[in-house]
Write a protein that holds these residues in place. Sequence first.
Motif, PDB file in Angstrom:
ATOM      1  N   HIS A  52      34.307  20.322  66.578  1.00 56.15           N
ATOM      2  CA  HIS A  52      34.889  20.557  67.897  1.00 56.15           C
ATOM      3  C   HIS A  52      34.599  19.300  68.710  1.00 56.15           C
ATOM      4  O   HIS A  52      33.533  18.689  68.545  1.00 56.15           O
ATOM      5  CB  HIS A  52      34.244  21.788  68.549  1.00 56.15           C
ATOM      6  N   PRO A  53      35.527  18.865  69.588  1.00 62.15           N
ATOM      7  CA  PRO A  53      35.289  17.626  70.343  1.00 62.15           C
ATOM      8  C   PRO A  53      33.955  17.596  71.086  1.00 62.15           C
ATOM      9  O   PRO A  53      33.394  16.527  71.298  1.00 62.15           O
ATOM     10  CB  PRO A  53      36.469  17.588  71.322  1.00 62.15           C
ATOM     11  N   PHE A  54      33.445  18.754  71.474  1.00 60.83           N
ATOM     12  CA  PHE A  54      32.160  18.808  72.173  1.00 60.83           C
ATOM     13  C   PHE A  54      31.220  19.776  71.444  1.00 60.83           C
ATOM     14  O   PHE A  54      30.462  20.518  72.053  1.00 60.83           O
ATOM     15  CB  PHE A  54      32.378  19.210  73.632  1.00 60.83           C
ATOM     16  N   GLY A  55      31.309  19.718  70.094  1.00 61.28           N
ATOM     17  CA  GLY A  55      30.627  20.682  69.254  1.00 61.28           C
ATOM     18  C   GLY A  55      29.119  20.662  69.348  1.00 61.28           C
ATOM     19  O   GLY A  55      28.481  21.711  69.315  1.00 61.28           O
ATOM     20  N   LYS A  56      28.501  19.485  69.449  1.00 66.70           N
ATOM     21  CA  LYS A  56      27.038  19.442  69.454  1.00 66.70           C
ATOM     22  C   LYS A  56      26.459  20.155  70.666  1.00 66.70           C
ATOM     23  O   LYS A  56      25.371  20.724  70.601  1.00 66.70           O
ATOM     24  CB  LYS A  56      26.545  18.008  69.380  1.00 66.70           C
ATOM     25  N   LYS A  57      27.190  20.123  71.778  1.00 60.82           N
ATOM     26  CA  LYS A  57      26.729  20.861  72.951  1.00 60.82           C
ATOM     27  C   LYS A  57      26.779  22.361  72.701  1.00 60.82           C
ATOM     28  O   LYS A  57      25.972  23.117  73.239  1.00 60.82           O
ATOM     29  CB  LYS A  57      27.592  20.510  74.166  1.00 60.82           C
ATOM     30  N   LEU A  58      27.753  22.790  71.886  1.00 60.12           N
ATOM     31  CA  LEU A  58      27.905  24.214  71.612  1.00 60.12           C
ATOM     32  C   LEU A  58      27.011  24.683  70.470  1.00 60.12           C
ATOM     33  O   LEU A  58      26.343  25.712  70.558  1.00 60.12           O
ATOM     34  CB  LEU A  58      29.360  24.528  71.260  1.00 60.12           C
ATOM     35  N   PHE A  59      26.990  23.920  69.363  1.00 53.73           N
ATOM     36  CA  PHE A  59      26.348  24.388  68.140  1.00 53.73           C
ATOM     37  C   PHE A  59      24.918  23.908  67.970  1.00 53.73           C
ATOM     38  O   PHE A  59      24.195  24.424  67.129  1.00 53.73           O
ATOM     39  CB  PHE A  59      27.140  23.936  66.904  1.00 53.73           C
ATOM     40  N   GLY A  60      24.508  22.880  68.730  1.00 49.59           N
ATOM     41  CA  GLY A  60      23.231  22.245  68.459  1.00 49.59           C
ATOM     42  C   GLY A  60      23.398  21.121  67.451  1.00 49.59           C
ATOM     43  O   GLY A  60      24.492  20.878  66.936  1.00 49.59           O
ATOM     44  N   ASP A  61      22.296  20.428  67.142  1.00 51.74           N
ATOM     45  CA  ASP A  61      22.373  19.211  66.326  1.00 51.74           C
ATOM     46  C   ASP A  61      22.183  19.436  64.830  1.00 51.74           C
ATOM     47  O   ASP A  61      22.381  18.514  64.043  1.00 51.74           O
ATOM     48  CB  ASP A  61      21.290  18.212  66.788  1.00 51.74           C
ATOM     49  N   LEU A  93      37.539  23.555  79.510  1.00 56.05           N
ATOM     50  CA  LEU A  93      36.991  22.231  79.776  1.00 56.05           C
ATOM     51  C   LEU A  93      35.478  22.254  79.587  1.00 56.05           C
ATOM     52  O   LEU A  93      34.816  23.236  79.958  1.00 56.05           O
ATOM     53  CB  LEU A  93      37.335  21.798  81.204  1.00 56.05           C
ATOM     54  N   PRO A  94      34.895  21.176  79.034  1.00 57.91           N
ATOM     55  CA  PRO A  94      33.470  21.192  78.656  1.00 57.91           C
ATOM     56  C   PRO A  94      32.528  20.953  79.838  1.00 57.91           C
ATOM     57  O   PRO A  94      31.713  20.020  79.825  1.00 57.91           O
ATOM     58  CB  PRO A  94      33.395  20.052  77.639  1.00 57.91           C
ATOM     59  N   PHE A  95      32.633  21.788  80.863  1.00 56.76           N
ATOM     60  CA  PHE A  95      31.753  21.675  82.019  1.00 56.76           C
ATOM     61  C   PHE A  95      30.560  22.602  81.814  1.00 56.76           C
ATOM     62  O   PHE A  95      30.681  23.830  81.916  1.00 56.76           O
ATOM     63  CB  PHE A  95      32.494  22.031  83.303  1.00 56.76           C
ATOM     64  N   ASP A  96      29.405  22.018  81.516  1.00 49.06           N
ATOM     65  CA  ASP A  96      28.204  22.788  81.215  1.00 49.06           C
ATOM     66  C   ASP A  96      27.473  23.125  82.518  1.00 49.06           C
ATOM     67  O   ASP A  96      26.364  22.661  82.775  1.00 49.06           O
ATOM     68  CB  ASP A  96      27.309  22.008  80.270  1.00 49.06           C
ATOM     69  N   LEU A  97      28.124  23.950  83.338  1.00 52.19           N
ATOM     70  CA  LEU A  97      27.604  24.318  84.649  1.00 52.19           C
ATOM     71  C   LEU A  97      27.625  25.835  84.798  1.00 52.19           C
ATOM     72  O   LEU A  97      28.455  26.514  84.180  1.00 52.19           O
ATOM     73  CB  LEU A  97      28.448  23.685  85.761  1.00 52.19           C
ATOM     74  N   PRO A  98      26.717  26.396  85.611  1.00 53.97           N
ATOM     75  CA  PRO A  98      26.682  27.861  85.783  1.00 53.97           C
ATOM     76  C   PRO A  98      28.036  28.415  86.204  1.00 53.97           C
ATOM     77  O   PRO A  98      28.715  27.848  87.066  1.00 53.97           O
ATOM     78  CB  PRO A  98      25.641  28.045  86.888  1.00 53.97           C
ATOM     79  N   GLY A  99      28.430  29.506  85.564  1.00 52.95           N
ATOM     80  CA  GLY A  99      29.685  30.164  85.896  1.00 52.95           C
ATOM     81  C   GLY A  99      30.876  29.686  85.099  1.00 52.95           C
ATOM     82  O   GLY A  99      31.906  30.368  85.056  1.00 52.95           O
ATOM     83  N   PHE A 100      30.766  28.531  84.449  1.00 53.22           N
ATOM     84  CA  PHE A 100      31.884  27.999  83.674  1.00 53.22           C
ATOM     85  C   PHE A 100      31.877  28.594  82.261  1.00 53.22           C
ATOM     86  O   PHE A 100      30.816  28.881  81.689  1.00 53.22           O
ATOM     87  CB  PHE A 100      31.819  26.472  83.600  1.00 53.22           C
ATOM     88  N   ALA A 119      43.131  26.231  60.559  1.00 49.61           N
ATOM     89  CA  ALA A 119      42.446  25.191  61.338  1.00 49.61           C
ATOM     90  C   ALA A 119      43.244  23.909  61.152  1.00 49.61           C
ATOM     91  O   ALA A 119      43.056  23.181  60.180  1.00 49.61           O
ATOM     92  CB  ALA A 119      41.012  25.027  60.856  1.00 49.61           C
ATOM     93  N   THR A 120      44.149  23.650  62.078  1.00 45.45           N
ATOM     94  CA  THR A 120      45.149  22.605  61.861  1.00 45.45           C
ATOM     95  C   THR A 120      44.568  21.200  61.844  1.00 45.45           C
ATOM     96  O   THR A 120      45.145  20.296  61.265  1.00 45.45           O
ATOM     97  CB  THR A 120      46.224  22.678  62.950  1.00 45.45           C
ATOM     98  N   MET A 121      43.422  21.029  62.508  1.00 41.88           N
ATOM     99  CA  MET A 121      42.799  19.711  62.576  1.00 41.88           C
ATOM    100  C   MET A 121      41.297  19.824  62.372  1.00 41.88           C
ATOM    101  O   MET A 121      40.698  20.855  62.683  1.00 41.88           O
ATOM    102  CB  MET A 121      43.083  19.051  63.930  1.00 41.88           C
ATOM    103  N   VAL A 122      40.684  18.743  61.859  1.00 44.18           N
ATOM    104  CA  VAL A 122      39.240  18.721  61.627  1.00 44.18           C
ATOM    105  C   VAL A 122      38.671  17.524  62.375  1.00 44.18           C
ATOM    106  O   VAL A 122      38.698  16.393  61.867  1.00 44.18           O
ATOM    107  CB  VAL A 122      38.928  18.609  60.120  1.00 44.18           C
ATOM    108  N   PRO A 123      38.175  17.712  63.593  1.00 44.25           N
ATOM    109  CA  PRO A 123      37.752  16.559  64.402  1.00 44.25           C
ATOM    110  C   PRO A 123      36.516  15.849  63.851  1.00 44.25           C
ATOM    111  O   PRO A 123      35.565  16.488  63.394  1.00 44.25           O
ATOM    112  CB  PRO A 123      37.485  17.166  65.782  1.00 44.25           C
ATOM    113  N   HIS A 124      36.554  14.519  63.907  1.00 41.10           N
ATOM    114  CA  HIS A 124      35.451  13.638  63.546  1.00 41.10           C
ATOM    115  C   HIS A 124      35.232  12.668  64.710  1.00 41.10           C
ATOM    116  O   HIS A 124      36.102  12.525  65.567  1.00 41.10           O
ATOM    117  CB  HIS A 124      35.777  12.829  62.281  1.00 41.10           C
ATOM    118  N   ILE A 125      34.111  11.978  64.690  1.00 39.02           N
ATOM    119  CA  ILE A 125      33.877  10.928  65.669  1.00 39.02           C
ATOM    120  C   ILE A 125      33.506   9.647  64.938  1.00 39.02           C
ATOM    121  O   ILE A 125      32.772   9.682  63.934  1.00 39.02           O
ATOM    122  CB  ILE A 125      32.774  11.329  66.681  1.00 39.02           C
ATOM    123  N   ALA A 126      34.054   8.531  65.393  1.00 40.15           N
ATOM    124  CA  ALA A 126      33.804   7.244  64.753  1.00 40.15           C
ATOM    125  C   ALA A 126      32.446   6.710  65.211  1.00 40.15           C
ATOM    126  O   ALA A 126      32.229   6.469  66.396  1.00 40.15           O
ATOM    127  CB  ALA A 126      34.910   6.252  65.103  1.00 40.15           C
TER     128      ALA A 126
END
Length: 514
Positions: free
Chosen positions: A118-127, A226-233, A377-384
């Motif tokens: 996921h584009p912001f997966g580490k924030k969601l899943f952990g490391d 949107l990946p806003f890691d704030l209360p209520g989001f 799962a149409t796409m498998v995101p990676h980061i360079a």
Amino acid sequence: MEAFSSSSASASALVGQLVPYALTLFALLLLMEQLSYLSKKRHLPGPSLVLPFLGNALLLVLDPSRFWSLQSRLASSSPLGLSTNYLVGRFILFVGDTHLSHLIFNNVRPDAFHLIGHPFGKKLFGDHNLIYLMGQEHKDLRRRIAPNFTPSALSTYTSLQQLIILDHLRSWVSSSSGNPIPLRVPARDLNLETSQTVFVGPYLSDDDRLTFAADYNLFNVGLMKLPFDLPGFAFRKARLAVGRLVDTLSACTAKSKARMEKGEEPRCLIDFWMQETVKETLAAREAGEGPPPHSDDKEIGGHLFDFLFASQDASTSSLLWAVTLLDQHQDVLAKVREEVAAVWSWESDTLITAEQLRGMKYTEAVAREVIRYRAPATMVPHIAAKDFKLTETYTIPKGTIVFPSVFESSFQGFPEADRFDPERFLEGRQEDREYKKYFLAFGWGAHQCVGQRYALNHLMLFIAMFSTLVEFERARSEGCDDIAYVPTIIPRDECRVRLRMRCERFPRLRMAMG
């Protein structure tokens, strides 16, 4: 008082003097951001102007189908099969060419590409989830996971899957009463109960299952926000929900270890896993060594959540498309029913055996074609991780989020790829072998899906039982079969169907299990 007024006037004057400089600095930063995007984009198709920071994130959130369709069209117009965009401060690259997708899948390593899920997966899943591991550590963990998917384990899961499918089909028919119902939520509920039961079933109370379902729903909603890691989001709620889900799965792991230490028989996936882990732990203890790697309850709980994420929504997508495509292709449906009837009857009140399932070659071909034609799962995101020379004319900049498109590859290479044709996977044609490199629905390379046989069995069992036990008809409307992203792909109308019993009664499989 006069001094105060004078001071206020001076402050106002100072602010007035600073405002133009602040605006100039802000404009300069925006210009630098735009120039940075254009320098990374270079000659590739993609928007020439992007909103500061957000980029096209609003379009992605509000209408993901339109966003990804646009990326696909742009990539198709490019000789390289690539297109670009900008999301929440990150440059993204869409890869529509199969050869280039293979380059990315085959270069998942510390100094090239990192799989992120996921584009912001580490924030969601952990490391520390399976998708982020590489090299020998990744190989060691996959070796430890292997006992989860032996023929013996798969046979146990097959029994559990059928009982759950039957219960839910009975509920679906009752809910329909001849009226069309959308199957997305019922199919999602079926799959969530299946995942809970197959993965950790004996260790979840009814209350645990309700809490589990609520938390997974929060996670699923947050994926598309949107990946806003704030209360209520929604994103923050999703992240916290993942933490609770992992805690629940960790507790199940501990309970399973205790059962396996007593020598009891495995009843679910975590038992097969812990059976081997307990043996290794006891051997290490006798040798005066510490516990083996990847045996911590919390870590295993994280890996179980990774399994859940990988299987849950993808399976829901495939079930919905199976119903949609069988309704569209009545000749295929008739062949499935004929094959299933030759080996299994609802009147027998028995489960489909693993041997019978293996013999359903046409049903398996249908399942594979559903997955090819509508890769969930149409796409498998990676980061360079660093600059990577993808072609002679384009180097992917470090930090780029790269989306190899599994969906695009499914329509390359195969003869008449736009046609739904299960027979391409039968022994006579063997397109699954000849065009294997285009079938990327389960990934490729070191991170290829370890549970793909389990997923395929689940889809086959659903197709066999649904086709045999239920008479169904799509409630068609304009655009009902268009693709919607939620985040996996489903029919836009959520697969609205009329259902009724096809057999005289539903099998009494629970009674047959004793």
